[in-house]
Design a protein around this motif. Structure first.
Motif, mmCIF file in Angstrom:
data_model
loop_
_atom_site.group_PDB
_atom_site.id
_atom_site.type_symbol
_atom_site.label_atom_id
_atom_site.label_comp_id
_atom_site.label_asym_id
_atom_site.label_seq_id
_atom_site.Cartn_x
_atom_site.Cartn_y
_atom_site.Cartn_z
ATOM 1 N N ALA A 27 -9.935 5.527 -2.391
ATOM 2 C CA ALA A 27 -9.003 5.706 -1.278
ATOM 3 C C ALA A 27 -8.959 7.166 -0.850
ATOM 4 O O ALA A 27 -8.869 7.472 0.353
ATOM 5 C CB ALA A 27 -7.614 5.212 -1.669
ATOM 6 N N PHE A 28 -9.003 8.068 -1.805
ATOM 7 C CA PHE A 28 -9.000 9.500 -1.486
ATOM 8 C C PHE A 28 -10.203 9.863 -0.624
ATOM 9 O O PHE A 28 -10.065 10.528 0.413
ATOM 10 C CB PHE A 28 -9.002 10.339 -2.765
ATOM 11 N N ILE A 29 -11.395 9.438 -1.049
ATOM 12 C CA ILE A 29 -12.609 9.788 -0.319
ATOM 13 C C ILE A 29 -12.592 9.169 1.073
ATOM 14 O O ILE A 29 -12.981 9.819 2.058
ATOM 15 C CB ILE A 29 -13.864 9.345 -1.099
ATOM 16 N N GLU A 30 -12.144 7.926 1.199
ATOM 17 C CA GLU A 30 -12.091 7.286 2.518
ATOM 18 C C GLU A 30 -11.234 8.091 3.482
ATOM 19 O O GLU A 30 -11.638 8.359 4.626
ATOM 20 C CB GLU A 30 -11.535 5.863 2.392
ATOM 21 N N HIS A 31 -10.043 8.481 3.023
ATOM 22 C CA HIS A 31 -9.164 9.207 3.935
ATOM 23 C C HIS A 31 -9.704 10.608 4.224
ATOM 24 O O HIS A 31 -9.648 11.073 5.381
ATOM 25 C CB HIS A 31 -7.754 9.313 3.353
ATOM 26 N N ALA A 32 -10.228 11.280 3.211
ATOM 27 C CA ALA A 32 -10.763 12.624 3.427
ATOM 28 C C ALA A 32 -11.905 12.605 4.431
ATOM 29 O O ALA A 32 -11.980 13.463 5.333
ATOM 30 C CB ALA A 32 -11.225 13.217 2.098
ATOM 31 N N LYS A 254 2.162 9.677 3.508
ATOM 32 C CA LYS A 254 1.406 8.662 2.780
ATOM 33 C C LYS A 254 1.608 7.275 3.391
ATOM 34 O O LYS A 254 0.658 6.474 3.472
ATOM 35 C CB LYS A 254 1.779 8.687 1.295
ATOM 36 N N TYR A 255 2.817 6.986 3.839
ATOM 37 C CA TYR A 255 3.073 5.709 4.487
ATOM 38 C C TYR A 255 2.195 5.561 5.735
ATOM 39 O O TYR A 255 1.581 4.505 5.966
ATOM 40 C CB TYR A 255 4.553 5.592 4.869
ATOM 41 N N LEU A 256 2.111 6.616 6.540
ATOM 42 C CA LEU A 256 1.328 6.548 7.766
ATOM 43 C C LEU A 256 -0.170 6.511 7.486
ATOM 44 O O LEU A 256 -0.921 5.853 8.215
ATOM 45 C CB LEU A 256 1.687 7.729 8.678
ATOM 46 N N VAL A 257 -0.619 7.199 6.433
ATOM 47 C CA VAL A 257 -2.029 7.089 6.042
ATOM 48 C C VAL A 257 -2.332 5.652 5.618
ATOM 49 O O VAL A 257 -3.373 5.086 5.967
ATOM 50 C CB VAL A 257 -2.367 8.071 4.910
ATOM 51 N N GLY A 258 -1.415 5.036 4.869
ATOM 52 C CA GLY A 258 -1.591 3.646 4.473
ATOM 53 C C GLY A 258 -1.634 2.711 5.664
ATOM 54 O O GLY A 258 -2.428 1.760 5.704
ATOM 55 N N LYS A 259 -0.801 2.978 6.651
ATOM 56 C CA LYS A 259 -0.788 2.162 7.860
ATOM 57 C C LYS A 259 -2.111 2.302 8.611
ATOM 58 O O LYS A 259 -2.680 1.313 9.086
ATOM 59 C CB LYS A 259 0.389 2.591 8.744
ATOM 60 N N ASN A 263 -4.409 0.273 3.687
ATOM 61 C CA ASN A 263 -4.424 0.266 2.226
ATOM 62 C C ASN A 263 -3.031 0.619 1.715
ATOM 63 O O ASN A 263 -2.608 1.775 1.771
ATOM 64 C CB ASN A 263 -5.452 1.265 1.708
ATOM 65 N N ALA A 264 -2.322 -0.376 1.199
ATOM 66 C CA ALA A 264 -0.939 -0.176 0.764
ATOM 67 C C ALA A 264 -0.828 0.704 -0.465
ATOM 68 O O ALA A 264 0.285 1.131 -0.818
ATOM 69 C CB ALA A 264 -0.278 -1.533 0.485
ATOM 70 N N ILE A 265 -1.937 1.016 -1.108
ATOM 71 C CA ILE A 265 -1.880 1.868 -2.294
ATOM 72 C C ILE A 265 -1.300 3.237 -1.959
ATOM 73 O O ILE A 265 -0.728 3.921 -2.821
ATOM 74 C CB ILE A 265 -3.282 1.992 -2.930
#
Length: 296
Positions: A27-32, A254-259, A263-265
């Motif tokens: 999840a970290f790599i995907e968002h980065a 973090k909520y908005l990144v999940g949205k 990814n609810a993690i």
């Protein structure tokens, strides 16, 4: 020693955790990667937004390795500051070995008040003890949390004493008059913690911004960095920043990144942070207009 010139739009990226509290590297790599592909020039890993000071040194080292394997280290700075010198040195050496562009270093924040000569001595030791791993160092000014401010005089003293190593500062104080004073130090790159400051970056001498809320709409921040005269864009960037920052900042980001990622993690935060559960707050975050046309 050749160093990467760090400048522009930098997201202070959050750290995802699974329900056990372990770091989710995928999840970290995907968002980065998404941030880098959508307007960020660099990333700040393991800063305040990354909940670094809720992690052990081994956890921080492991995430640094994950980031270095999955991303271009030359486009990342990493938080390595801790209250003790030995751990700070170890993490700073690790950052160099993994190919990070820079280390962002908090002051030793447990003992305060402390004489500025003591702070100078601490950073002088950090420079000396990492001489064989000479990564660029940026001072991390966040007096609301550390209780310590890098005075402009101390910042200039460090920059002049160690010009090859002390390259600039991130200022999270929110005091733009202070940031402007830092920016007058010769060859010292200053990054306010709000992308709204990009509208005045050329005028005030900023090298860019390092911001938690850049994670949400990096394209607009990049457009503002390139066109600082766009008043409508400046207002939209400022309004989005203020809207997100009106909530507890780390869980809101973090909520908005999940949205965005589906990814609810990302909703997991580490104590003492708390997940946002208030319905009104969540509705407010869900209602944000992100990435809309300025003309809309």
């Amino acid at each position: 020693m050749t160093q990467t010139r760090i400048a522009g739009v930098i997201a202070a990226v959050p750290t995802p955790f699974d329900h056990h509290g372990d770091i989710d590297g995928d999840a970290f790599i995907e968002h980065a990667r998404w941030c880098l592909d959508n307007g960020c020039d660099f990333l700040n890993v393991l800063g305040t937004t990354g909940e670094a000071n809720s992690l052990s040194a081994s956890q921080r080292s492991a995430l640094m390795a994950t980031a270095a394997r999955g991303l271009d280290g030359g486009r990342m700075m990493v938080g390595t500051g801790t209250p003790d010198l030995e751990t700070t040195v170890a993490l700073t050496r690790r950052a160099f070995d993994l190919g990070f562009a820079a280390a962002l270093v908090l002051p030793p924040y447990y003992y305060k008040p402390v004489d500025e000569d003591g702070l100078f001595a601490w950073f002088a030791e950090l420079v000396r003890m990492t001489a064989e791993t000479p990564i660029a160092i940026y001072l991390y000014n966040f007096p609301q949390l550390t209780g310590i401010e890098f005075s402009p005089a101390l910042s200039a003293r460090l920059a002049q004493a160690f010009p090859e190593r002390i390259n600039g500062a991130k200022d999270s104080s929110g005091n733009l008059a202070y940031a402007r004073e830092l920016a007058r130090i010769s060859d010292f790159a200053v990054f306010p913690s709000s992308e709204a400051a990009l509208a005045d970056a050329d005028r005030d001498g900023y090298a860019g911004c390092i911001s938690a809320t850049v994670n949400i709409d990096p394209r607009s921040s990049q457009r503002l960095w390139r066109d600082q005269q766009d008043a409508l864009l400046s207002e939209r960037v400022r309004n989005l920043r203020q809207a997100i920052a009106s909530h507890p900042l780390i869980p809101a980001v973090k909520y908005l990144v999940g949205k965005r990622s589906g990814n609810a993690i990302w909703n997991k935060v580490l104590p003492p942070q708390l997940q946002i559960t208030d319905r009104v707050r969540l509705e407010s975050l869900d209602a944000l207009r992100i990435g809309a046309s300025v003309d809309a």
